[in-house]
Write a protein that holds these residues in place. Structure first.
Motif, PDB file in Angstrom:
ATOM      1  N   LEU A  96       0.812  -1.221   0.000  1.00 56.38           N
ATOM      2  CA  LEU A  96       0.000   0.000   0.000  1.00 56.38           C
ATOM      3  C   LEU A  96       0.847   1.274   0.000  1.00 56.38           C
ATOM      4  CD1 LEU A  96      -3.103  -0.804   2.253  1.00 56.38           C
ATOM      5  CD2 LEU A  96      -2.972  -0.599  -0.232  1.00 56.38           C
ATOM      6  N   PRO A  97       1.885   1.380   0.835  1.00 62.48           N
ATOM      7  CA  PRO A  97       2.714   2.599   0.766  1.00 62.48           C
ATOM      8  C   PRO A  97       3.306   2.840  -0.617  1.00 62.48           C
ATOM      9  CG  PRO A  97       3.156   1.437   2.800  1.00 62.48           C
ATOM     10  CD  PRO A  97       2.277   0.528   1.984  1.00 62.48           C
ATOM     11  N   VAL A  98       3.737   1.767  -1.293  1.00 62.67           N
ATOM     12  CA  VAL A  98       4.291   1.927  -2.647  1.00 62.67           C
ATOM     13  C   VAL A  98       3.200   2.374  -3.614  1.00 62.67           C
ATOM     14  CG1 VAL A  98       5.306   0.708  -4.610  1.00 62.67           C
ATOM     15  CG2 VAL A  98       6.203   0.322  -2.302  1.00 62.67           C
ATOM     16  N   LEU A  99       2.004   1.785  -3.503  1.00 61.01           N
ATOM     17  CA  LEU A  99       0.900   2.185  -4.377  1.00 61.01           C
ATOM     18  C   LEU A  99       0.521   3.642  -4.168  1.00 61.01           C
ATOM     19  CD1 LEU A  99      -1.497  -0.916  -4.319  1.00 61.01           C
ATOM     20  CD2 LEU A  99      -0.091  -0.091  -6.214  1.00 61.01           C
ATOM     21  N   PHE A 100       0.532   4.110  -2.911  1.00 61.20           N
ATOM     22  CA  PHE A 100       0.201   5.503  -2.634  1.00 61.20           C
ATOM     23  C   PHE A 100       1.234   6.436  -3.260  1.00 61.20           C
ATOM     24  CE2 PHE A 100      -2.273   3.968   1.226  1.00 61.20           C
ATOM     25  CZ  PHE A 100      -3.502   4.238   0.644  1.00 61.20           C
ATOM     26  N   VAL A 101       2.489   6.041  -3.250  1.00 65.48           N
ATOM     27  CA  VAL A 101       3.527   6.849  -3.878  1.00 65.48           C
ATOM     28  C   VAL A 101       3.289   6.926  -5.384  1.00 65.48           C
ATOM     29  CG1 VAL A 101       5.979   6.975  -4.444  1.00 65.48           C
ATOM     30  CG2 VAL A 101       5.268   6.423  -2.118  1.00 65.48           C
ATOM     31  N   ILE A 102       2.996   5.787  -5.993  1.00 65.63           N
ATOM     32  CA  ILE A 102       2.775   5.748  -7.441  1.00 65.63           C
ATOM     33  C   ILE A 102       1.530   6.543  -7.817  1.00 65.63           C
ATOM     34  CG2 ILE A 102       2.198   4.226  -9.380  1.00 65.63           C
ATOM     35  CD1 ILE A 102       3.905   2.068  -8.024  1.00 65.63           C
ATOM     36  N   MET A 103       0.473   6.447  -7.026  1.00 68.15           N
ATOM     37  CA  MET A 103      -0.796   7.092  -7.344  1.00 68.15           C
ATOM     38  C   MET A 103      -0.773   8.595  -7.080  1.00 68.15           C
ATOM     39  SD  MET A 103      -3.354   4.224  -5.722  1.00 68.15           S
ATOM     40  CE  MET A 103      -4.724   5.388  -5.661  1.00 68.15           C
ATOM     41  N   GLY A 104      -0.180   9.004  -5.969  1.00 74.49           N
ATOM     42  CA  GLY A 104      -0.304  10.413  -5.620  1.00 74.49           C
ATOM     43  C   GLY A 104       0.913  11.077  -5.036  1.00 74.49           C
ATOM     44  N   GLY A 105       2.028  10.381  -4.984  1.00 73.91           N
ATOM     45  CA  GLY A 105       3.222  11.005  -4.445  1.00 73.91           C
ATOM     46  C   GLY A 105       3.135  11.292  -2.960  1.00 73.91           C
ATOM     47  N   ILE A 106       2.414  10.448  -2.232  1.00 68.12           N
ATOM     48  CA  ILE A 106       2.254  10.634  -0.793  1.00 68.12           C
ATOM     49  C   ILE A 106       3.016   9.534  -0.056  1.00 68.12           C
ATOM     50  CG2 ILE A 106       0.632  10.708   1.135  1.00 68.12           C
ATOM     51  CD1 ILE A 106      -1.511  11.651  -0.791  1.00 68.12           C
ATOM     52  N   GLY A 107       3.870   9.939   0.866  1.00 69.45           N
ATOM     53  CA  GLY A 107       4.598   8.970   1.670  1.00 69.45           C
ATOM     54  C   GLY A 107       3.734   8.507   2.819  1.00 69.45           C
ATOM     55  N   LEU A 108       2.697   7.755   2.495  1.00 74.06           N
ATOM     56  CA  LEU A 108       1.776   7.308   3.529  1.00 74.06           C
ATOM     57  C   LEU A 108       2.410   6.163   4.300  1.00 74.06           C
ATOM     58  CD1 LEU A 108      -1.065   8.257   4.302  1.00 74.06           C
ATOM     59  CD2 LEU A 108      -1.976   6.277   3.097  1.00 74.06           C
ATOM     60  N   PRO A 109       2.440   6.246   5.617  1.00 71.10           N
ATOM     61  CA  PRO A 109       3.102   5.210   6.416  1.00 71.10           C
ATOM     62  C   PRO A 109       2.372   3.890   6.339  1.00 71.10           C
ATOM     63  CG  PRO A 109       1.862   6.680   7.837  1.00 71.10           C
ATOM     64  CD  PRO A 109       1.827   7.289   6.459  1.00 71.10           C
ATOM     65  N   GLY A 110       3.126   2.831   6.537  1.00 74.92           N
ATOM     66  CA  GLY A 110       2.531   1.505   6.609  1.00 74.92           C
ATOM     67  C   GLY A 110       2.550   0.997   8.034  1.00 74.92           C
ATOM     68  N   GLY A 111       2.471  -0.255   8.209  1.00 77.33           N
ATOM     69  CA  GLY A 111       2.625  -0.944   9.487  1.00 77.33           C
ATOM     70  C   GLY A 111       2.639  -2.407   9.113  1.00 77.33           C
ATOM     71  N   ALA A 112       3.185  -3.385   9.693  1.00 77.97           N
ATOM     72  CA  ALA A 112       3.369  -3.322  11.109  1.00 77.97           C
ATOM     73  C   ALA A 112       4.246  -4.503  11.520  1.00 77.97           C
ATOM     74  CB  ALA A 112       2.035  -3.422  11.826  1.00 77.97           C
ATOM     75  N   VAL A 113       4.993  -4.291  12.580  1.00 79.61           N
ATOM     76  CA  VAL A 113       5.598  -5.406  13.289  1.00 79.61           C
ATOM     77  C   VAL A 113       4.807  -5.571  14.574  1.00 79.61           C
ATOM     78  CG1 VAL A 113       7.904  -5.144  12.316  1.00 79.61           C
ATOM     79  CG2 VAL A 113       7.289  -3.837  14.340  1.00 79.61           C
ATOM     80  N   PHE A 114       4.637  -6.812  14.975  1.00 85.08           N
ATOM     81  CA  PHE A 114       3.847  -7.087  16.171  1.00 85.08           C
ATOM     82  C   PHE A 114       4.763  -7.113  17.384  1.00 85.08           C
ATOM     83  CE2 PHE A 114       2.019 -10.134  19.233  1.00 85.08           C
ATOM     84  CZ  PHE A 114       0.890  -9.398  19.579  1.00 85.08           C
ATOM     85  N   ILE A 115       4.589  -6.147  18.259  1.00 86.54           N
ATOM     86  CA  ILE A 115       5.380  -6.049  19.478  1.00 86.54           C
ATOM     87  C   ILE A 115       4.559  -6.625  20.630  1.00 86.54           C
ATOM     88  CG2 ILE A 115       6.625  -4.510  21.039  1.00 86.54           C
ATOM     89  CD1 ILE A 115       7.723  -4.589  18.173  1.00 86.54           C
ATOM     90  N   GLU A 116       5.145  -7.520  21.391  1.00 89.92           N
ATOM     91  CA  GLU A 116       4.467  -8.080  22.559  1.00 89.92           C
ATOM     92  C   GLU A 116       4.642  -7.104  23.719  1.00 89.92           C
ATOM     93  OE1 GLU A 116       5.427 -12.152  23.333  1.00 89.92           O
ATOM     94  OE2 GLU A 116       5.261 -12.727  21.218  1.00 89.92           O
ATOM     95  N   ARG A 117       3.714  -6.198  23.806  1.00 92.78           N
ATOM     96  CA  ARG A 117       3.815  -5.099  24.768  1.00 92.78           C
ATOM     97  C   ARG A 117       3.818  -5.579  26.216  1.00 92.78           C
ATOM     98  NH1 ARG A 117       4.898   0.162  22.660  1.00 92.78           N
ATOM     99  NH2 ARG A 117       4.216   0.169  20.492  1.00 92.78           N
ATOM    100  N   GLY A 118       3.238  -6.742  26.469  1.00 93.51           N
ATOM    101  CA  GLY A 118       3.200  -7.251  27.832  1.00 93.51           C
ATOM    102  C   GLY A 118       4.577  -7.572  28.388  1.00 93.51           C
ATOM    103  N   ARG A 119       5.562  -7.740  27.504  1.00 88.10           N
ATOM    104  CA  ARG A 119       6.924  -8.032  27.945  1.00 88.10           C
ATOM    105  C   ARG A 119       7.679  -6.769  28.368  1.00 88.10           C
ATOM    106  NH1 ARG A 119       9.341 -12.924  25.828  1.00 88.10           N
ATOM    107  NH2 ARG A 119       7.849 -14.191  24.647  1.00 88.10           N
ATOM    108  N   ILE A 120       7.110  -5.612  28.094  1.00 89.89           N
ATOM    109  CA  ILE A 120       7.832  -4.349  28.268  1.00 89.89           C
ATOM    110  C   ILE A 120       7.267  -3.593  29.458  1.00 89.89           C
ATOM    111  CG2 ILE A 120       8.408  -2.153  27.165  1.00 89.89           C
ATOM    112  CD1 ILE A 120       8.029  -3.745  24.459  1.00 89.89           C
ATOM    113  N   ARG A 121       8.127  -3.112  30.302  1.00 87.94           N
ATOM    114  CA  ARG A 121       7.732  -2.355  31.485  1.00 87.94           C
ATOM    115  C   ARG A 121       8.220  -0.915  31.363  1.00 87.94           C
ATOM    116  NH1 ARG A 121       5.119  -6.054  31.523  1.00 87.94           N
ATOM    117  NH2 ARG A 121       4.850  -7.740  33.078  1.00 87.94           N
TER     118      ARG A 121
END
Length: 269
Positions: A96-121
């Motif tokens: 999707l970010p690449v398609l947005f660049v091709i379609m409209g020149g917008i650096g629209l952010p993507g996502g995602a890596v899954f972070i296990e937030r329960g491990r972080i304090r």
């Protein structure tokens, strides 16, 4: 922060990423030397590949910060290899970010890596993990614009100069859009640890639609105009003129028009 142990294979750079980096280098060389008959093709390949590299680094920054914050699972998930095929949603992160660049020149952010937030304090650690991605785009923009604000453009071919300017525009737009405090974006992720549990639960159902909402809002002409005026102002502050970024986008969209490469004064090179 504590450093979590990971296997060496979990940190080995993926051949997929090395291949994308190689395409970036070769296409950049072609744009610099004028090797291709159609300079727009070289600019297109260079900017697209470099944009994917920046997306990989964006996600890597999230994962690496999470690792040092206590989530050792990111290594086993392959996030430290810079392989975009390992992301939770390759469609959202890359396609999707690449398609947005091709379609409209917008650096629209993507996502995602899954972070296990329960491990972080610690709330600061959670905020820093979310901030790491947009900060990577900021750093990428600084690198792309360095020849401009260092006044080191003598001898830089115009096609390569314009490609850098357009790539910088994409990085600035990605950094700003992804820093918005909208559910689903990193800006909200920075803010979320500091919100009450009740508010977080109320907002949570809207997270999957944050990216769609941003795209929809930018589709409004008045908002789009104000947003890109702000982007142009930031780029001017970094030494990149509207001429540079506009011609970068024109060359990038090589299928739409002339591939004549003008100089900043309007004379063709």
């Amino acid at each position: 922060m504590t450093t979590a142990p990971t296997r060496s294979s979990d940190r080995r750079i993926s051949p997929v990423f090395l291949g994308i980096a190689a395409v970036t280098a070769v296409a950049g060389w072609a744009a610099w030397t004028g090797f291709a008959d159609n300079p727009g093709i070289a600019v297109f390949l260079f900017v697209t590949a470099a944009w994917i590299v920046s997306l990989c680094l964006h996600e890597y920054a999230h994962a690496r910060t999470a690792l040092h914050s206590g989530d050792i699972s990111v290594g086993a998930k392959g996030y430290l290899t810079l392989n975009p095929l390992k992301y939770t949603h390759a469609l959202l992160s890359i396609v999707l970010p690449v398609l947005f660049v091709i379609m409209g020149g917008i650096g629209l952010p993507g996502g995602a890596v899954f972070i296990e937030r329960g491990r972080i304090r610690g709330r600061w650690k959670h905020s820093l993990i979310s901030a790491a991605g947009p900060l990577t785009n900021v750093l990428f923009a600084v690198v792309c614009t360095a020849p401009f604000w260092l006044d080191a453009l003598d001898g830089v071919p115009y096609a390569f100069r314009y490609a850098l300017a357009f790539l910088a525009l994409l990085q600035v737009t990605a950094a700003i859009l992804n820093s918005l405090p909208i559910p689903g974006l990193d800006g909200y992720g920075v803010l979320e640890p500091w919100l009450s549990y009740k508010i977080r639960r109320q907002v949570e159902p809207f997270a999957p639609f944050g990216l769609i909402a941003v795209f929809g809002i930018l589709w409004i002409p008045e908002v789009n105009h104000v947003f890109f005026d702000a982007i142009d102002a930031i780029l001017r502050g970094l030494g990149v003129s509207e001429w540079d970024s506009e011609w970068g986008q024109r060359l990038y969209r090589f299928w739409e028009g002339s591939q004549e490469v003008p100089s900043p004064s309007g004379f063709s090179q």
